[in-house]
Design a protein around this motif. Sequence first.
Motif, short mmCIF file in Angstrom:
data_model
loop_
_atom_site.label_atom_id
_atom_site.label_comp_id
_atom_site.label_asym_id
_atom_site.label_seq_id
_atom_site.Cartn_x
_atom_site.Cartn_y
_atom_site.Cartn_z
N LEU A 1 -12.25 13.87 1.45
CA LEU A 1 -11.55 12.79 2.16
C LEU A 1 -11.48 13.03 3.67
O LEU A 1 -10.79 12.31 4.36
CB LEU A 1 -10.14 12.62 1.59
N GLY A 2 -12.13 14.05 4.14
CA GLY A 2 -12.11 14.29 5.58
C GLY A 2 -11.46 15.59 5.96
O GLY A 2 -11.43 15.95 7.12
N HIS B 1 -8.18 7.75 0.34
CA HIS B 1 -8.17 8.11 1.75
C HIS B 1 -7.13 9.22 1.94
O HIS B 1 -6.12 9.27 1.24
CB HIS B 1 -7.81 6.89 2.60
N ILE B 2 -7.37 10.08 2.91
CA ILE B 2 -6.46 11.21 3.14
C ILE B 2 -5.04 10.74 3.49
O ILE B 2 -4.06 11.35 3.07
CB ILE B 2 -7.04 12.17 4.22
N HIS C 1 -8.44 0.65 -5.22
CA HIS C 1 -8.92 0.74 -3.84
C HIS C 1 -9.58 2.11 -3.67
O HIS C 1 -9.50 2.96 -4.55
CB HIS C 1 -7.77 0.60 -2.85
N ASP C 2 -10.21 2.33 -2.54
CA ASP C 2 -10.86 3.62 -2.27
C ASP C 2 -9.85 4.64 -1.78
O ASP C 2 -8.92 4.31 -1.03
CB ASP C 2 -11.96 3.46 -1.22
N LYS D 1 0.87 -1.16 0.00
CA LYS D 1 0.00 0.00 0.00
C LYS D 1 0.91 1.22 0.00
O LYS D 1 2.09 1.13 0.36
CB LYS D 1 -0.92 -0.02 1.22
N ALA E 1 -5.59 6.23 -3.40
CA ALA E 1 -5.95 5.01 -2.69
C ALA E 1 -4.68 4.29 -2.26
O ALA E 1 -3.58 4.59 -2.74
CB ALA E 1 -6.79 4.12 -3.60
N TYR F 1 -3.49 7.95 2.48
CA TYR F 1 -2.81 7.47 1.28
C TYR F 1 -2.48 8.64 0.35
O TYR F 1 -1.47 8.62 -0.36
CB TYR F 1 -3.67 6.44 0.54
N THR F 2 -3.32 9.65 0.38
CA THR F 2 -3.05 10.85 -0.41
C THR F 2 -1.77 11.52 0.09
O THR F 2 -0.92 11.93 -0.71
CB THR F 2 -4.26 11.81 -0.35
#
Length: 93
Positions: free
Chosen positions: A85-86, A53-54, A50-51, A5, A45, A56-57
Motif C-alpha cells: 500500500l505504499g 489504501h494506507i 473499494h480499493d 468512508k 478500503a 483507510y488502513t
Amino acid sequence: MDHLKLNGAYWGLTTLYLLGRLDSIDQDATIDWVLQCQHESGGFAGNVEHDPHILYTLSAMQILALFDRMDVLDVDKLCNCIPLLGGLGSNSR
C-alpha cells in the motif's frame, strides 16, 4: 455507515468518544462494517468493495482502537499489506 468512508467514520466516532457518547452507536455493527472493508491483501478500503489504501488502513486501525478491539485484526496479514500500500518509510515511493 455504508454512506461513509472509513476516515469520515473515524472522525465522527472520535467526536462521539470525546463527548462520552461512543456507546450511542451499535459498536458490533460498526466493527463488522470495518472488517468488511478489509481487502484480501490485508489492507482496508474506504468502504466495502473499494480499493485498499494506507490511509483507510490507518483509519480502520484507529476505529478498532477506539472500541478496544484490536484483537480482531489479523496482524500478520495487515503487516504484509503495508509495503503493497505504499509502506511507511521513505524507501517506499
